[in-house]
Motif scaffolding. Sequence first.
Motif, PDB file in Angstrom:
ATOM      1  N   PHE A  33       0.873  -1.142   0.315  1.00 47.25           N
ATOM      2  CA  PHE A  33      -0.065  -0.532  -0.004  1.00 47.25           C
ATOM      3  C   PHE A  33       0.461   1.170   0.419  1.00 47.25           C
ATOM      4  O   PHE A  33       1.645   0.957   0.799  1.00 47.25           O
ATOM      5  CB  PHE A  33      -0.544   0.431   1.522  1.00 47.25           C
ATOM      6  N   PRO A  35       0.104   5.937  -0.632  1.00 49.88           N
ATOM      7  CA  PRO A  35      -0.331   6.434  -1.407  1.00 49.88           C
ATOM      8  C   PRO A  35      -0.389   6.737  -3.123  1.00 49.88           C
ATOM      9  O   PRO A  35       1.180   7.537  -2.956  1.00 49.88           O
ATOM     10  CB  PRO A  35      -0.210   7.740  -0.284  1.00 49.88           C
ATOM     11  N   TYR A  69      -5.617   2.941   6.551  1.00 49.94           N
ATOM     12  CA  TYR A  69      -4.159   3.336   6.045  1.00 49.94           C
ATOM     13  C   TYR A  69      -4.813   4.865   5.097  1.00 49.94           C
ATOM     14  O   TYR A  69      -3.846   5.677   5.111  1.00 49.94           O
ATOM     15  CB  TYR A  69      -4.107   2.395   4.444  1.00 49.94           C
ATOM     16  N   GLU A  70      -6.317   4.729   4.872  1.00 48.19           N
ATOM     17  CA  GLU A  70      -6.129   6.103   3.702  1.00 48.19           C
ATOM     18  C   GLU A  70      -6.370   7.783   4.851  1.00 48.19           C
ATOM     19  O   GLU A  70      -6.032   8.021   4.972  1.00 48.19           O
ATOM     20  CB  GLU A  70      -7.282   5.920   3.562  1.00 48.19           C
ATOM     21  N   CYS A  74      -3.706   8.942   3.888  1.00 49.36           N
ATOM     22  CA  CYS A  74      -3.624   9.861   2.629  1.00 49.36           C
ATOM     23  C   CYS A  74      -4.980  10.938   2.805  1.00 49.36           C
ATOM     24  O   CYS A  74      -6.158  10.949   2.721  1.00 49.36           O
ATOM     25  CB  CYS A  74      -4.863   8.713   1.190  1.00 49.36           C
ATOM     26  N   THR A  83      -5.099   5.184  -2.155  1.00 49.16           N
ATOM     27  CA  THR A  83      -4.237   3.997  -2.009  1.00 49.16           C
ATOM     28  C   THR A  83      -3.971   3.458  -3.599  1.00 49.16           C
ATOM     29  O   THR A  83      -4.783   3.329  -4.602  1.00 49.16           O
ATOM     30  CB  THR A  83      -4.094   3.111  -1.315  1.00 49.16           C
TER      31      THR A  83
END
Length: 118
Positions: A33, A35, A69-70, A74, A83
């Motif tokens: 993963f 950005p 994660y975002e 991000c 992502t």
Amino acid sequence: MRKYTFQKNGFTFERIDKAKARRAYNNGLTVLFCPCNLRPGSFWGLDMEMNKANADCAPVTFDGLVNMYECYNCMNTETGKYTAFYIPVEYVDRFTGEKPTAATLGTVKQYAYDYMEV
């Protein structure tokens, strides 16, 4: 989606779309993963390897991982708002599944399974 490949530790990584990344993750393969506006392997260090076999990732679905994660990585237009997903690929002989030689008739691009053993 911008096509992008890069080298890391002797492996060639290729950018894939979210559907392919979801299938790879659900099949137990490692997905990287990052950005979307940053390049993996940069000194910012925001790229992360996700695998279902990891204890941290096991109870979470793919979409849950992407959302988490975002949320943290991000956040703005500099890093990107979504992502990008990468997997290691290699070319193999289409008939034997081994490394291509001079006598190879055709090659196929597939997931580099050696990456999971490192």
